[in-house]
Design a protein around this motif. Structure first.
Motif, PDB file in Angstrom:
ATOM      1  N   PHE A 179      44.823  67.447  39.659  1.00 11.69           N
ATOM      2  CA  PHE A 179      44.772  67.350  38.202  1.00 11.69           C
ATOM      3  C   PHE A 179      43.376  67.074  37.641  1.00 11.69           C
ATOM      4  O   PHE A 179      43.174  67.108  36.434  1.00 11.69           O
ATOM      5  CB  PHE A 179      45.738  66.273  37.715  1.00 11.69           C
ATOM      6  N   LYS A 180      42.407  66.744  38.527  1.00  6.55           N
ATOM      7  CA  LYS A 180      41.010  66.540  38.118  1.00  6.55           C
ATOM      8  C   LYS A 180      40.838  65.368  37.156  1.00  6.55           C
ATOM      9  O   LYS A 180      39.867  65.324  36.397  1.00  6.55           O
ATOM     10  CB  LYS A 180      40.422  67.804  37.464  1.00  6.55           C
ATOM     11  N   LYS A 181      41.762  64.461  37.137  1.00  8.49           N
ATOM     12  CA  LYS A 181      41.694  63.322  36.239  1.00  8.49           C
ATOM     13  C   LYS A 181      41.951  62.042  37.024  1.00  8.49           C
ATOM     14  O   LYS A 181      42.405  62.068  38.168  1.00  8.49           O
ATOM     15  CB  LYS A 181      42.750  63.441  35.125  1.00  8.49           C
ATOM     16  N   GLY A 182      41.692  60.899  36.350  1.00  6.89           N
ATOM     17  CA  GLY A 182      42.056  59.635  36.959  1.00  6.89           C
ATOM     18  C   GLY A 182      43.552  59.594  37.195  1.00  6.89           C
ATOM     19  O   GLY A 182      44.333  60.068  36.375  1.00  6.89           O
ATOM     20  N   ASP A 183      43.941  59.027  38.317  1.00  4.85           N
ATOM     21  CA  ASP A 183      45.347  59.121  38.706  1.00  4.85           C
ATOM     22  C   ASP A 183      46.141  57.918  38.226  1.00  4.85           C
ATOM     23  O   ASP A 183      45.614  56.814  38.120  1.00  4.85           O
ATOM     24  CB  ASP A 183      45.444  59.208  40.226  1.00  4.85           C
ATOM     25  N   PRO A 184      47.433  58.101  37.919  1.00  4.97           N
ATOM     26  CA  PRO A 184      48.273  56.978  37.491  1.00  4.97           C
ATOM     27  C   PRO A 184      48.781  56.128  38.640  1.00  4.97           C
ATOM     28  O   PRO A 184      49.272  55.031  38.427  1.00  4.97           O
ATOM     29  CB  PRO A 184      49.439  57.687  36.788  1.00  4.97           C
ATOM     30  N   ILE A 185      48.685  56.631  39.888  1.00  7.54           N
ATOM     31  CA  ILE A 185      49.238  55.894  41.025  1.00  7.54           C
ATOM     32  C   ILE A 185      48.473  54.592  41.236  1.00  7.54           C
ATOM     33  O   ILE A 185      49.064  53.509  41.307  1.00  7.54           O
ATOM     34  CB  ILE A 185      49.188  56.761  42.297  1.00  7.54           C
ATOM     35  N   ALA A 186      47.149  54.681  41.335  1.00  6.57           N
ATOM     36  CA  ALA A 186      46.341  53.477  41.534  1.00  6.57           C
ATOM     37  C   ALA A 186      46.469  52.539  40.339  1.00  6.57           C
ATOM     38  O   ALA A 186      46.545  51.313  40.494  1.00  6.57           O
ATOM     39  CB  ALA A 186      44.882  53.857  41.752  1.00  6.57           C
ATOM     40  N   TRP A 187      46.496  53.103  39.147  1.00  3.20           N
ATOM     41  CA  TRP A 187      46.623  52.265  37.951  1.00  3.20           C
ATOM     42  C   TRP A 187      47.935  51.509  37.953  1.00  3.20           C
ATOM     43  O   TRP A 187      47.992  50.317  37.649  1.00  3.20           O
ATOM     44  CB  TRP A 187      46.537  53.137  36.698  1.00  3.20           C
ATOM     45  N   LEU A 188      49.012  52.194  38.314  1.00  2.00           N
ATOM     46  CA  LEU A 188      50.329  51.578  38.303  1.00  2.00           C
ATOM     47  C   LEU A 188      50.410  50.434  39.303  1.00  2.00           C
ATOM     48  O   LEU A 188      50.904  49.345  38.979  1.00  2.00           O
ATOM     49  CB  LEU A 188      51.405  52.625  38.625  1.00  2.00           C
ATOM     50  N   VAL A 189      49.918  50.669  40.527  1.00  2.00           N
ATOM     51  CA  VAL A 189      50.005  49.638  41.564  1.00  2.00           C
ATOM     52  C   VAL A 189      49.042  48.491  41.276  1.00  2.00           C
ATOM     53  O   VAL A 189      49.433  47.321  41.257  1.00  2.00           O
ATOM     54  CB  VAL A 189      49.730  50.237  42.954  1.00  2.00           C
ATOM     55  N   SER A 190      47.770  48.794  41.020  1.00  2.00           N
ATOM     56  CA  SER A 190      46.787  47.732  40.809  1.00  2.00           C
ATOM     57  C   SER A 190      47.004  47.022  39.484  1.00  2.00           C
ATOM     58  O   SER A 190      46.761  45.812  39.369  1.00  2.00           O
ATOM     59  CB  SER A 190      45.367  48.306  40.865  1.00  2.00           C
ATOM     60  N   GLY A 191      47.495  47.754  38.467  1.00  2.00           N
ATOM     61  CA  GLY A 191      47.717  47.141  37.160  1.00  2.00           C
ATOM     62  C   GLY A 191      48.840  46.132  37.149  1.00  2.00           C
ATOM     63  O   GLY A 191      48.861  45.217  36.321  1.00  2.00           O
ATOM     64  N   THR A 192      49.786  46.271  38.066  1.00  2.00           N
ATOM     65  CA  THR A 192      50.900  45.329  38.137  1.00  2.00           C
ATOM     66  C   THR A 192      50.702  44.252  39.192  1.00  2.00           C
ATOM     67  O   THR A 192      51.470  43.289  39.243  1.00  2.00           O
ATOM     68  CB  THR A 192      52.210  46.090  38.452  1.00  2.00           C
ATOM     69  N   THR A 193      49.679  44.385  40.005  1.00  4.75           N
ATOM     70  CA  THR A 193      49.455  43.437  41.095  1.00  4.75           C
ATOM     71  C   THR A 193      49.276  42.015  40.594  1.00  4.75           C
ATOM     72  O   THR A 193      49.864  41.066  41.130  1.00  4.75           O
ATOM     73  CB  THR A 193      48.221  43.860  41.919  1.00  4.75           C
ATOM     74  N   TYR A 194      48.439  41.832  39.567  1.00  6.93           N
ATOM     75  CA  TYR A 194      48.109  40.489  39.119  1.00  6.93           C
ATOM     76  C   TYR A 194      49.271  39.791  38.425  1.00  6.93           C
ATOM     77  O   TYR A 194      49.276  38.577  38.283  1.00  6.93           O
ATOM     78  CB  TYR A 194      46.890  40.544  38.197  1.00  6.93           C
ATOM     79  N   ILE A 195      50.275  40.566  38.000  1.00  5.51           N
ATOM     80  CA  ILE A 195      51.455  39.967  37.382  1.00  5.51           C
ATOM     81  C   ILE A 195      52.550  39.726  38.404  1.00  5.51           C
ATOM     82  O   ILE A 195      53.136  38.651  38.467  1.00  5.51           O
ATOM     83  CB  ILE A 195      51.984  40.883  36.246  1.00  5.51           C
ATOM     84  N   PHE A 196      52.819  40.742  39.216  1.00  5.20           N
ATOM     85  CA  PHE A 196      53.960  40.682  40.114  1.00  5.20           C
ATOM     86  C   PHE A 196      53.586  40.478  41.588  1.00  5.20           C
ATOM     87  O   PHE A 196      54.468  40.269  42.418  1.00  5.20           O
ATOM     88  CB  PHE A 196      54.783  41.975  40.006  1.00  5.20           C
ATOM     89  N   GLY A 197      52.316  40.556  41.912  1.00  6.37           N
ATOM     90  CA  GLY A 197      51.928  40.530  43.313  1.00  6.37           C
ATOM     91  C   GLY A 197      51.741  39.161  43.920  1.00  6.37           C
ATOM     92  O   GLY A 197      51.464  39.041  45.108  1.00  6.37           O
ATOM     93  N   GLY A 198      51.848  38.103  43.118  1.00  2.26           N
ATOM     94  CA  GLY A 198      51.670  36.761  43.658  1.00  2.26           C
ATOM     95  C   GLY A 198      50.223  36.350  43.797  1.00  2.26           C
ATOM     96  O   GLY A 198      49.887  35.540  44.661  1.00  2.26           O
ATOM     97  N   VAL A 199      49.351  36.896  42.951  1.00  2.98           N
ATOM     98  CA  VAL A 199      47.924  36.569  43.043  1.00  2.98           C
ATOM     99  C   VAL A 199      47.659  35.151  42.569  1.00  2.98           C
ATOM    100  O   VAL A 199      47.059  34.335  43.278  1.00  2.98           O
ATOM    101  CB  VAL A 199      47.084  37.572  42.229  1.00  2.98           C
ATOM    102  N   TYR A 200      48.111  34.798  41.358  1.00  3.64           N
ATOM    103  CA  TYR A 200      47.833  33.495  40.766  1.00  3.64           C
ATOM    104  C   TYR A 200      49.014  32.538  40.811  1.00  3.64           C
ATOM    105  O   TYR A 200      48.860  31.349  40.547  1.00  3.64           O
ATOM    106  CB  TYR A 200      47.377  33.663  39.316  1.00  3.64           C
ATOM    107  N   PHE A 201      50.188  33.055  41.105  1.00  2.00           N
ATOM    108  CA  PHE A 201      51.358  32.180  41.204  1.00  2.00           C
ATOM    109  C   PHE A 201      52.342  32.796  42.195  1.00  2.00           C
ATOM    110  O   PHE A 201      52.379  34.015  42.364  1.00  2.00           O
ATOM    111  CB  PHE A 201      52.036  31.992  39.844  1.00  2.00           C
ATOM    112  N   PRO A 202      53.117  31.969  42.873  1.00  2.00           N
ATOM    113  CA  PRO A 202      54.070  32.494  43.853  1.00  2.00           C
ATOM    114  C   PRO A 202      55.133  33.379  43.197  1.00  2.00           C
ATOM    115  O   PRO A 202      55.574  33.110  42.075  1.00  2.00           O
ATOM    116  CB  PRO A 202      54.710  31.228  44.449  1.00  2.00           C
TER     117      PRO A 202
END
Length: 277
Positions: A179-202
């Motif tokens: 698609f020659k554009k920035g991909d939504p896959i990395a955005w979707l995973v990394s964008g939700t990591t800090y909320i749901f990934g347990g970075v700042y809270f269990p």
């Protein structure tokens, strides 16, 4: 599977070092950007340090790990940053090759096509490990403690996490090729990591239905296993659940992502858009 065998068979120490040296030379030539990454890494570390000062007594969910909040958040921050680098770097490296017009020359070499297109990420992944180690060292100097860490288990856990997130990163690079554009896959995973990934809270403090979302992310399992090895000294057997989840993600996603990347490369060659951006 053929792509995986081809990449593994075509990767020698000489080629690996050549890709690393190429990446280092390019990044070192832009000195402000080169040093900005290290400054940014330690700026984030200071932020986590002062955030930890807010919790003189760690919450119960954090105290279960046997550490203070600063140590808990430090591990979550530095490892999530590195895993997000793994996730994004294949697509970023590929876009760089597109912009500089070096894709077609790479593909006429004897190097396997997938390795030629993805090898540009090797330096960033290696540098990310160096930054991670420096952040942990600086955190230790600031008071973080890793008493009783199980270092062999930690190394194996990091390696499995790296391979698992690489699968997502390769799929992201395939999206860029098509698609020659920035991909939504990395955005979707990394964008939700800090909320749901347990970075700042269990993750355990989230409602049940949000925990389902959290455990659908490989980063959540990676951080759980890394904290278990580094903060609690757990063995591979004791970390069976998160490690098996990472392994399942890897077994499913790695062949699929490599097949998708192979298809994307073939399609871009067929329609003549490989060097377009």
């Amino acid at each position: 599977m053929r792509s995986l065998i081809g990449i593994a068979g075509g990767l020698s120490w000489q080629k690996f070092l050549a890709f690393v040296l190429k990446g280092y030379t390019l990044e070192r030539s832009y000195r402000p950007n080169f040093w900005a990454r290290y400054i940014e890494a330690f700026t984030g570390l200071v932020f986590v340090y002062f955030l930890g000062r807010l919790f003189s007594t760690p919450p119960a969910a954090v105290a279960a790990y046997g550490v203070d909040y600063f140590t808990f958040a430090l591990v979550g921050t530095v490892f999530s940053q590195y895993l997000n680098t793994v996730l994004r770097q294949f697509a970023l490296g590929l876009r760089e090759e597109m912009l500089t017009g070096t894709i077609e020359p790479l593909l006429v070499t004897v190097t396997h096509p997938s390795l030629a297109l993805l090898g540009g990420a090797f330096w960033a992944l290696l540098e990310g490990l160096v930054i991670l180690a420096l952040q942990l060292l600086a955190g230790w100097l600031l008071g973080a403690r890793f008493l009783g860490a199980n270092w062999p288990t930690l190394v194996i856990t990091i390696a499995l996490s790296l391979v698992c997130l690489s699968a997502w990163g390769i799929a992201s690079a395939a999206f860029v090729l098509i698609f020659k554009k920035g991909d939504p896959i990395a955005w979707l995973v990394s964008g939700t990591t800090y909320i749901f990934g347990g970075v700042y809270f269990p993750v355990s403090i989230l409602p049940r239905w949000l925990q389902v979302v959290a455990y659908a992310l490989p980063v959540t399992h990676a951080l759980e296993a890394i904290r278990g090895a580094l903060l609690q000294g757990l063995s591979l057997g004791q970390l069976g659940r998160p490690l098996l989840a990472l392994l399942a993600f890897t077994v499913v996603l790695l062949p699929v992502s490599l097949a998708l990347f192979r298809y994307a490369t073939h399609r871009a060659r067929q329609d003549g858009s490989l060097a377009h951006y």
